[in-house]
Structures are given as structure tokens and as C-alpha cells.
Write a protein that holds these residues in place. Structure first.
Motif, PDB file in Angstrom:
ATOM      1  N   GLU A 162      15.927   5.698 -53.551  1.00 25.25           N
ATOM      2  CA  GLU A 162      15.798   4.385 -52.929  1.00 25.25           C
ATOM      3  C   GLU A 162      16.545   3.300 -53.691  1.00 25.25           C
ATOM      4  O   GLU A 162      16.846   2.234 -53.132  1.00 25.25           O
ATOM      5  CB  GLU A 162      14.326   4.022 -52.799  1.00 25.25           C
ATOM      6  CG  GLU A 162      13.584   3.899 -54.118  1.00 25.25           C
ATOM      7  CD  GLU A 162      12.112   3.585 -53.916  1.00 25.25           C
ATOM      8  OE1 GLU A 162      11.431   3.300 -54.921  1.00 25.25           O
ATOM      9  OE2 GLU A 162      11.650   3.620 -52.767  1.00 25.25           O
ATOM     10  N   ILE A 192      16.990  14.754 -43.583  1.00 27.35           N
ATOM     11  CA  ILE A 192      15.896  13.901 -43.131  1.00 27.35           C
ATOM     12  C   ILE A 192      15.351  13.055 -44.270  1.00 27.35           C
ATOM     13  O   ILE A 192      15.062  11.865 -44.101  1.00 27.35           O
ATOM     14  CB  ILE A 192      14.777  14.764 -42.506  1.00 27.35           C
ATOM     15  CG1 ILE A 192      15.276  15.411 -41.209  1.00 27.35           C
ATOM     16  CG2 ILE A 192      13.541  13.909 -42.233  1.00 27.35           C
ATOM     17  CD1 ILE A 192      14.266  16.341 -40.558  1.00 27.35           C
ATOM     18  N   TYR A 194      16.752  11.691 -46.669  1.00 27.85           N
ATOM     19  CA  TYR A 194      17.637  10.638 -47.170  1.00 27.85           C
ATOM     20  C   TYR A 194      18.113   9.683 -46.089  1.00 27.85           C
ATOM     21  O   TYR A 194      18.867   8.758 -46.382  1.00 27.85           O
ATOM     22  CB  TYR A 194      18.864  11.264 -47.845  1.00 27.85           C
ATOM     23  CG  TYR A 194      18.529  12.161 -48.999  1.00 27.85           C
ATOM     24  CD1 TYR A 194      17.651  11.748 -49.992  1.00 27.85           C
ATOM     25  CD2 TYR A 194      19.070  13.445 -49.091  1.00 27.85           C
ATOM     26  CE1 TYR A 194      17.328  12.585 -51.045  1.00 27.85           C
ATOM     27  CE2 TYR A 194      18.757  14.280 -50.150  1.00 27.85           C
ATOM     28  CZ  TYR A 194      17.877  13.845 -51.126  1.00 27.85           C
ATOM     29  OH  TYR A 194      17.556  14.653 -52.169  1.00 27.85           O
ATOM     30  N   LEU A 195      17.682   9.878 -44.854  1.00 25.62           N
ATOM     31  CA  LEU A 195      18.202   9.051 -43.759  1.00 25.62           C
ATOM     32  C   LEU A 195      17.858   7.576 -43.932  1.00 25.62           C
ATOM     33  O   LEU A 195      18.674   6.698 -43.622  1.00 25.62           O
ATOM     34  CB  LEU A 195      17.679   9.560 -42.411  1.00 25.62           C
ATOM     35  CG  LEU A 195      18.220  10.921 -41.962  1.00 25.62           C
ATOM     36  CD1 LEU A 195      17.659  11.290 -40.602  1.00 25.62           C
ATOM     37  CD2 LEU A 195      19.743  10.914 -41.923  1.00 25.62           C
ATOM     38  N   ASP A 196      16.662   7.282 -44.441  1.00 25.00           N
ATOM     39  CA  ASP A 196      16.296   5.881 -44.663  1.00 25.00           C
ATOM     40  C   ASP A 196      17.211   5.237 -45.712  1.00 25.00           C
ATOM     41  O   ASP A 196      17.569   4.059 -45.597  1.00 25.00           O
ATOM     42  CB  ASP A 196      14.838   5.771 -45.107  1.00 25.00           C
ATOM     43  CG  ASP A 196      13.866   5.986 -43.951  1.00 25.00           C
ATOM     44  OD1 ASP A 196      14.301   5.916 -42.788  1.00 25.00           O
ATOM     45  OD2 ASP A 196      12.675   6.229 -44.214  1.00 25.00           O
ATOM     46  N   HIS A 197      17.602   6.019 -46.737  1.00 22.79           N
ATOM     47  CA  HIS A 197      18.507   5.495 -47.761  1.00 22.79           C
ATOM     48  C   HIS A 197      19.890   5.212 -47.169  1.00 22.79           C
ATOM     49  O   HIS A 197      20.522   4.197 -47.512  1.00 22.79           O
ATOM     50  CB  HIS A 197      18.643   6.494 -48.909  1.00 22.79           C
ATOM     51  CG  HIS A 197      17.347   6.861 -49.557  1.00 22.79           C
ATOM     52  ND1 HIS A 197      16.272   6.006 -49.595  1.00 22.79           N
ATOM     53  CD2 HIS A 197      16.950   7.995 -50.197  1.00 22.79           C
ATOM     54  CE1 HIS A 197      15.271   6.590 -50.233  1.00 22.79           C
ATOM     55  NE2 HIS A 197      15.658   7.792 -50.597  1.00 22.79           N
ATOM     56  N   ARG A 199      20.544   4.514 -43.980  1.00 21.62           N
ATOM     57  CA  ARG A 199      20.423   3.327 -43.120  1.00 21.62           C
ATOM     58  C   ARG A 199      20.413   2.061 -43.957  1.00 21.62           C
ATOM     59  O   ARG A 199      21.032   1.041 -43.593  1.00 21.62           O
ATOM     60  CB  ARG A 199      19.142   3.425 -42.282  1.00 21.62           C
ATOM     61  CG  ARG A 199      19.127   4.557 -41.263  1.00 21.62           C
ATOM     62  CD  ARG A 199      17.935   4.428 -40.343  1.00 21.62           C
ATOM     63  NE  ARG A 199      17.803   5.583 -39.469  1.00 21.62           N
ATOM     64  CZ  ARG A 199      16.935   6.584 -39.664  1.00 21.62           C
ATOM     65  NH1 ARG A 199      16.120   6.536 -40.710  1.00 21.62           N
ATOM     66  NH2 ARG A 199      16.878   7.612 -38.841  1.00 21.62           N
ATOM     67  N   ASP A 200      19.699   2.103 -45.071  1.00 19.71           N
ATOM     68  CA  ASP A 200      19.645   0.954 -45.970  1.00 19.71           C
ATOM     69  C   ASP A 200      21.042   0.623 -46.499  1.00 19.71           C
ATOM     70  O   ASP A 200      21.442  -0.550 -46.541  1.00 19.71           O
ATOM     71  CB  ASP A 200      18.691   1.261 -47.127  1.00 19.71           C
ATOM     72  CG  ASP A 200      18.461   0.060 -48.041  1.00 19.71           C
ATOM     73  OD1 ASP A 200      18.765  -1.073 -47.648  1.00 19.71           O
ATOM     74  OD2 ASP A 200      17.956   0.273 -49.166  1.00 19.71           O
ATOM     75  N   TRP A 202      24.003   1.315 -45.108  1.00 20.64           N
ATOM     76  CA  TRP A 202      24.830   0.754 -44.044  1.00 20.64           C
ATOM     77  C   TRP A 202      24.483  -0.713 -43.809  1.00 20.64           C
ATOM     78  O   TRP A 202      25.365  -1.558 -43.653  1.00 20.64           O
ATOM     79  CB  TRP A 202      24.663   1.559 -42.752  1.00 20.64           C
ATOM     80  CG  TRP A 202      25.513   2.763 -42.684  1.00 20.64           C
ATOM     81  CD1 TRP A 202      25.523   3.820 -43.537  1.00 20.64           C
ATOM     82  CD2 TRP A 202      26.511   3.047 -41.687  1.00 20.64           C
ATOM     83  NE1 TRP A 202      26.450   4.749 -43.148  1.00 20.64           N
ATOM     84  CE2 TRP A 202      27.067   4.312 -42.015  1.00 20.64           C
ATOM     85  CE3 TRP A 202      26.967   2.376 -40.555  1.00 20.64           C
ATOM     86  CZ2 TRP A 202      28.069   4.900 -41.249  1.00 20.64           C
ATOM     87  CZ3 TRP A 202      27.963   2.968 -39.785  1.00 20.64           C
ATOM     88  CH2 TRP A 202      28.503   4.217 -40.142  1.00 20.64           C
TER      89      TRP A 202
END
Length: 247
Positions: A162, A192, A194-197, A199-200, A202
């Protein structure tokens, strides 16, 4: 994560009769941030994608200018940066944390003759993303050290916690040339966890003034024994930002 300690990588070059062969010294005894050093799947995807991307404009970079041609962040074993140096016939600066750099230096040395044959070259040094403005110290001792900004920044599989989106964005803001020809090129696995990381990352890059102009997805061959897709993307500054530099 899929990784390899394979010592030879063959990078396809459709426009040339032979493949690009990169030699990687055995890195298995090296660790940083509790990760053993190896060549990650995204690096092979990225290295093979470079020759399919539009060739960046490297005019007014290199010796005698304030702009270095290519900078790789989180280079690992250096496969991507070394491939870029050969494919684009340019000088690349490979950077990573201190414990990683001796292996990078070894890979620069073992591939020096090959790079020269393609019209490229490489140096390496330490870059801490938390203090990205610091001088990059080259192990090779060359006097054309990477101190300013780069026309092209490369980053492969550099977001897996994160903290990384903020740190990577900070490094890019400090090191990417402010101009219409500057490019940030990245590749990362779409796992899956790491997708939030991603998006963050981008969102942070867009907020900082960058825009994605090209993207795609690729998968590793069956020898890697994984089916995770990998995303690559090319970024540039929004037009109004670099136009402001001319005023």
C-alpha cells in the motif's frame, strides 16, 4: 508471484534477424525488503513488449544535456532496462535499493559488449523513492551520473504494497522530464491482491498531471505455469502542463 533465476533471457526482435540475448548473473543469495532477488514475470513481458511500442524521441538527451535518456526504477535484475538500452540504442540508468545494486552492476558488466553492439550502454546506482531527488551513485564510477531528470522512465512490477503507489508517484514526479516527449512506461501483474494498489497508482499519476496514452495486456508463456494477465501502459504529461513550460 512468478519469478525465475534463469540466467539467460532471449528477447524477440521482429525487425532484426536474431534475438536479443540478456545474461543475468545468479541473484538467489540477494534479498531486499525480505524478497529474494529474481526476474519477475512482468520483466519478461515488459522486455518483449518494448520493441512493439512507439520508439520514444530521445533528441537532446545524454551527454551535454540535462536530460538522461532512460531511467529504470526498481530495476531488480535489470532485464527491462538492459533490453531497452539495446532495443532503443540508448544509455540507461538502472536503479534500486542498495542491496540490489551490486547484482545490477554485475549484469551491466556481463552485458556491456552486447549492449555496445546494439549501440546502447548502461550504468547503475542507488535510488530511494522516499528521497528521489538524491544523487544516483553509479557503481561503475562514470562521471556522467544520473543527477537530473530522464526522458523515459521504466518500472516493472514495482507496486506490491500500500505504500508503493505514493512512493512510485513521488519518484516519477522528481525524475521524469517535464516536456511533451517524456514518457513513463510500466508493466504490472493484475493479481486480485494488488488491484487496489494499481488503482491507487493510476489515480495518483492522473492527479499529478499524467495521462495514459497506450495500454494493453499480455500473458506469460506456459513455462511460467501461471495464467495471471499483465498490464503494460505508456504515460505522458497532459498537454496543458508541458505547454505551460514554454510560456
Amino acid at each position: 508471484m512468478s519469478s525465475r533465476t534463469r540466467l539467460t533471457f532471449h528477447i524477440a526482435l521482429p525487425t532484426k534477424p536474431t534475438k536479443l540475448t540478456i545474461q543475468i548473473t545468479d541473484p538467489r543469495s540477494t534479498t531486499a525488503n525480505n524478497l529474494a532477488l529474481a526476474t519477475w514475470g512482468s520483466s519478461e513481458i515488459f522486455a518483449n513488449q518494448l520493441q512493439l511500442l512507439p520508439v520514444p524521441d530521445f533528441t537532446a538527451t545524454g551527454p551535454g544535456t540535462e536530460i538522461f535518456p532512460i531511467l529504470e526504477l526498481g530495476a531488480g535484475t535489470g532485464l527491462v532496462g538492459l533490453s531497452a538500452a539495446a532495443i532503443w540504442c540508448q544509455r540507461v540508468c538502472l536503479t534500486d535499493l542498495g542491496p540490489i545494486v551490486p547484482n545490477l552492476e554485475a549484469n551491466v558488466q556481463v552485458n556491456a559488449d552486447m549492449l555496445a553492439g546494439f549501440g546502447g550502454s548502461a550504468v547503475c546506482g542507488v535510488l530511494d523513492w522516499d528521497v528521489p531527488d538524491a544523487r544516483i551513485l553509479e557503481c561503475g564510477g562514470a562521471n556522467d551520473g544520473m543527477m537530473g531528470r530522464a526522458r523515459v522512465i521504466l518500472a516493472a512490477d514495482t507496486v506490491y504494497s500500500e505504500e508503493h503507489p505514493a512512493l512510485l508517484t513521488k519518484a516519477v514526479m522528481a525524475r521524469l522530464e517535464r516536456g511533451e516527449r517524456a514518457r513513463l512506461v510500466m508493466c504490472h501483474p493484475l493479481r486480485i491482491g494488488y488491484l487496489d494498489h494499481i488503482r491507487d497508482l493510476w489515480a495518483r499519476l492522473e492527479e499529478a498531471g499524467l495521462v495514459c496514452v497506450l495500454e494493453g495486456r499480455e500473458s506469460l508463456d506456459q513455462s511460467w505455469e501461471e495464467d495471471t494477465p499483465y498490464e503494460w501502459c505508456v504515460w505522458r504529461w497532459r498537454e496543458e502542463l508541458w505547454q505551460q513550460q514554454r510560456v
